[in-house]
Design a protein around this motif. Structure first.
Motif, PDB file in Angstrom:
ATOM      1  N   ARG A  50       0.887  -1.331   0.078  1.00  0.00           N
ATOM      2  CA  ARG A  50      -0.306  -0.034  -0.029  1.00  0.00           C
ATOM      3  C   ARG A  50       0.997   1.251  -0.284  1.00  0.00           C
ATOM      4  O   ARG A  50       2.111   1.116   0.302  1.00  0.00           O
ATOM      5  N   THR A  52       0.598   5.560   0.804  1.00  0.00           N
ATOM      6  CA  THR A  52      -0.070   6.833   1.316  1.00  0.00           C
ATOM      7  C   THR A  52      -0.273   7.769   0.188  1.00  0.00           C
ATOM      8  O   THR A  52       0.413   7.718  -0.844  1.00  0.00           O
ATOM      9  N   ASN A  58       4.169   0.575   2.305  1.00  0.00           N
ATOM     10  CA  ASN A  58       4.415  -0.620   3.283  1.00  0.00           C
ATOM     11  C   ASN A  58       4.082  -1.899   2.614  1.00  0.00           C
ATOM     12  O   ASN A  58       3.224  -1.843   1.533  1.00  0.00           O
ATOM     13  N   SER A 100      -9.002   2.612   6.593  1.00  0.00           N
ATOM     14  CA  SER A 100      -8.486   1.525   7.806  1.00  0.00           C
ATOM     15  C   SER A 100      -9.357   1.880   8.763  1.00  0.00           C
ATOM     16  O   SER A 100      -9.999   2.875   9.094  1.00  0.00           O
ATOM     17  N   GLY A 102      -8.857   1.352  12.548  1.00  0.00           N
ATOM     18  CA  GLY A 102      -7.512   0.687  13.236  1.00  0.00           C
ATOM     19  C   GLY A 102      -6.390   0.478  12.432  1.00  0.00           C
ATOM     20  O   GLY A 102      -6.088   1.471  11.706  1.00  0.00           O
ATOM     21  N   SER A 103      -5.896  -0.502  12.677  1.00  0.00           N
ATOM     22  CA  SER A 103      -4.830  -0.862  12.044  1.00  0.00           C
ATOM     23  C   SER A 103      -4.991  -1.889  10.881  1.00  0.00           C
ATOM     24  O   SER A 103      -4.087  -2.550  10.205  1.00  0.00           O
ATOM     25  N   THR A 104      -6.368  -1.982  10.707  1.00  0.00           N
ATOM     26  CA  THR A 104      -6.719  -2.990   9.324  1.00  0.00           C
ATOM     27  C   THR A 104      -7.147  -2.207   8.457  1.00  0.00           C
ATOM     28  O   THR A 104      -7.978  -1.574   8.467  1.00  0.00           O
ATOM     29  N   TRP A 105      -6.468  -2.671   7.250  1.00  0.00           N
ATOM     30  CA  TRP A 105      -7.029  -1.932   5.859  1.00  0.00           C
ATOM     31  C   TRP A 105      -7.781  -3.001   5.364  1.00  0.00           C
ATOM     32  O   TRP A 105      -7.833  -4.156   5.176  1.00  0.00           O
TER      33      TRP A 105
END
Length: 121
Positions: A50, A52, A58, A100, A102-105
């Motif tokens: 991914r 940004t 990432n 996203s 939280g930390s889940t995309w």
């Protein structure tokens, strides 16, 4: 409805390279986190890279150090440079807009047709 069109797949030998492209439409491309997914036969679709909207990448561990994600917002285009390809990289590759929790995309757009990558040993 935004459309995504992937291209650039093909059949290669292990160790070779491919560059995938994904063209998006609409004004949201440049302000969106974008990602590349892949789905191997009999497996779930997985997010492998991914980026940004300011260009921070990432990667999943399985592709880290071999794949490079980039974007050209002027062309509404997302890229995936794939080097040192392995047979286990064989899959259909898709791109999508990401959000996203939280930390889940997760993907937020409609899926394109994908592009097939086949790596032989």
């Amino acid at each position: 409805q935004v459309q995504l069109v992937e291209s650039g797949g093909g059949s290669v030998q292990a160790g070779e390279s491919l560059r995938l492209s994904c063209v998006g439409s609409g004004s949201i491309f440049s302000i969106s986190v974008m990602g590349w997914y892949r789905q191997a036969p009999g497996k779930q679709r997985e997010l492998i890279a991914r980026i940004t909207h300011w260009g921070m990448p990432n990667y999943a561990d399985s592709v880290k150090g071999r794949f490079t994600i980039s974007r050209d917002d002027a062309k509404n285009t997302l890229y995936l440079q794939m080097d040192s390809l392995k047979p286990e990289d064989t899959a259909v590759y898709y791109c999508n807009y990401l959000d996203s929790v939280g930390s889940t995309w997760h993907a937020t757009g409609s899926w394109g047709q994908g592009t097939q990558v086949t790596v032989s040993s």
